[in-house]
Design a protein around this motif. Sequence first.
Motif, PDB file in Angstrom:
ATOM      1  N   GLY A   1      -6.328  -7.428  -7.284  1.00 21.46           N
ATOM      2  CA  GLY A   1      -7.060  -5.918  -7.555  1.00 21.46           C
ATOM      3  C   GLY A   1      -6.297  -5.055  -6.758  1.00 21.46           C
ATOM      4  N   LEU A   2      -6.519  -3.852  -7.370  1.00 25.22           N
ATOM      5  CA  LEU A   2      -5.864  -2.717  -6.606  1.00 25.22           C
ATOM      6  C   LEU A   2      -7.144  -1.766  -6.261  1.00 25.22           C
TER       7      LEU A   2
ATOM      8  N   ALA B   1       0.910  -1.269   0.080  1.00 28.18           N
ATOM      9  CA  ALA B   1       0.087   0.017   0.018  1.00 28.18           C
ATOM     10  C   ALA B   1       0.785   1.291  -0.117  1.00 28.18           C
ATOM     11  N   ALA B   2       0.320   2.315  -0.512  1.00 29.06           N
ATOM     12  CA  ALA B   2       0.813   3.695  -0.485  1.00 29.06           C
ATOM     13  C   ALA B   2      -0.190   4.643   0.074  1.00 29.06           C
ATOM     14  N   VAL B   3       0.137   5.749   0.727  1.00 33.94           N
ATOM     15  CA  VAL B   3      -0.399   6.798   1.273  1.00 33.94           C
ATOM     16  C   VAL B   3       0.051   8.029   1.055  1.00 33.94           C
ATOM     17  N   VAL B   4      -0.805   9.204   0.396  1.00 35.65           N
ATOM     18  CA  VAL B   4      -0.371  10.651   0.674  1.00 35.65           C
ATOM     19  C   VAL B   4      -1.484  11.326   1.536  1.00 35.65           C
ATOM     20  N   VAL B   5      -0.971  12.288   2.571  1.00 34.01           N
ATOM     21  CA  VAL B   5      -1.780  12.754   3.263  1.00 34.01           C
ATOM     22  C   VAL B   5      -1.276  14.457   3.167  1.00 34.01           C
TER      23      VAL B   5
ATOM     24  N   ALA C   1      -4.853  10.050  -0.061  1.00 32.61           N
ATOM     25  CA  ALA C   1      -4.938   9.234  -1.265  1.00 32.61           C
ATOM     26  C   ALA C   1      -4.492   8.019  -0.757  1.00 32.61           C
ATOM     27  N   ILE C   2      -4.960   7.064  -0.925  1.00 30.13           N
ATOM     28  CA  ILE C   2      -4.646   5.627  -0.530  1.00 30.13           C
ATOM     29  C   ILE C   2      -4.704   4.540  -1.891  1.00 30.13           C
ATOM     30  N   VAL C   3      -3.658   3.995  -2.095  1.00 31.47           N
ATOM     31  CA  VAL C   3      -3.745   2.648  -2.920  1.00 31.47           C
ATOM     32  C   VAL C   3      -3.585   1.528  -2.149  1.00 31.47           C
ATOM     33  N   ARG C   4      -3.991   0.402  -2.615  1.00 36.14           N
ATOM     34  CA  ARG C   4      -3.798  -0.979  -1.644  1.00 36.14           C
ATOM     35  C   ARG C   4      -3.861  -2.220  -2.588  1.00 36.14           C
TER      36      ARG C   4
ATOM     37  N   PRO D   1      -8.603  -4.386 -11.725  1.00 36.75           N
ATOM     38  CA  PRO D   1      -7.861  -5.583 -11.656  1.00 36.75           C
ATOM     39  C   PRO D   1      -6.360  -5.330 -11.810  1.00 36.75           C
ATOM     40  N   ILE D   2      -5.232  -5.741 -11.161  1.00 33.52           N
ATOM     41  CA  ILE D   2      -3.744  -5.486 -11.262  1.00 33.52           C
ATOM     42  C   ILE D   2      -3.447  -5.980 -12.728  1.00 33.52           C
ATOM     43  N   ALA D   3      -3.932  -6.879 -13.226  1.00 32.82           N
ATOM     44  CA  ALA D   3      -3.784  -7.184 -14.558  1.00 32.82           C
ATOM     45  C   ALA D   3      -3.863  -6.164 -15.593  1.00 32.82           C
ATOM     46  N   ASP D   4      -4.675  -4.904 -15.352  1.00 26.68           N
ATOM     47  CA  ASP D   4      -4.990  -4.028 -16.430  1.00 26.68           C
ATOM     48  C   ASP D   4      -4.106  -2.769 -16.000  1.00 26.68           C
ATOM     49  N   LEU D   5      -3.324  -2.953 -15.031  1.00 19.81           N
ATOM     50  CA  LEU D   5      -2.344  -1.627 -14.433  1.00 19.81           C
ATOM     51  C   LEU D   5      -0.988  -2.060 -14.458  1.00 19.81           C
ATOM     52  N   SER D   6      -0.328  -0.867 -15.022  1.00 15.24           N
ATOM     53  CA  SER D   6       1.014  -0.969 -14.875  1.00 15.24           C
ATOM     54  C   SER D   6       1.990  -0.001 -13.704  1.00 15.24           C
TER      55      SER D   6
END
Length: 260
Positions: A105-106, A22-26, A97-100, A190-195
């Motif tokens: 999936g993402l 995961a990554a976070v920006v505050v 902002a958060i991604v995990r 889906p992770i498979a769709d993202l780089s």
Amino acid sequence: MASVAARPGRLNEDFTGATPTAAVVVDGAGIPGAEPTCRHGVAWYATTLGGGLLALLSLAPGSSLPALLAEAITRVTDVHRHTCDVTSPISPSAAVAIVRVSGDGLDHLVLGDAVIVLDRPGGPPIVTTDPREVAIGRIYEARLAAITPGSDEHRRLLGELRAHRNRPGGFWVARDDPRAADEAVTGRHPIADLSAAALLSNGAGRIVDRFELTDWPGTLAFLASAGPGAVIDQVRQAERRHAAEPDDATIAYCDGLDDR
């Protein structure tokens, strides 16, 4: 990751961090002179909220992102509710902002005026932001520009602007009420769709939405070739050219998603 204060010697009120999944920006927000409202300050709020989010993302990987953000807001509010006026319109707040990565999936979440850009090979990027704060801000933009920064009237108008926070018809940010997390913009792909994935504070997002130096595909290409620090350097140069008030700028760039 790169995070740069608006000016040398000034405290950076942004936060960024990452775990293996995961990554976070505050992006912290506040009004100069509001110290009597919160003795800790905006940088403390952003860092405490961001650190709490990273811990929760590691400890509760099965929980939804809004649930984790709500818990992080509750925890940081509990830390200072007995010493600070956490309900004041000028108390510290933050965009998030958060991604995990979760399974195949993402998951992603945006609360406030941060931006997440997901790179898709062979297709346009997926750009996620929340336009409500920008829309409210435009109502006050001309009036604020005509007033001396730091003046009593400037602080009054900022307080009036921030009175729209976390109210129906206004805009939503992390502050004292965990229910704001339910207003976040979320998605899953889906992770498979993202780089790659990029998380930007609004100070870094200026490269596209204010100065129009490039578009989001161009920003992703620049991040891949030169890194977050180079993108922020371009923003700083544009601020000087346009005599624009600089802002803290932060980017977390997550590459190689298609290598999983």
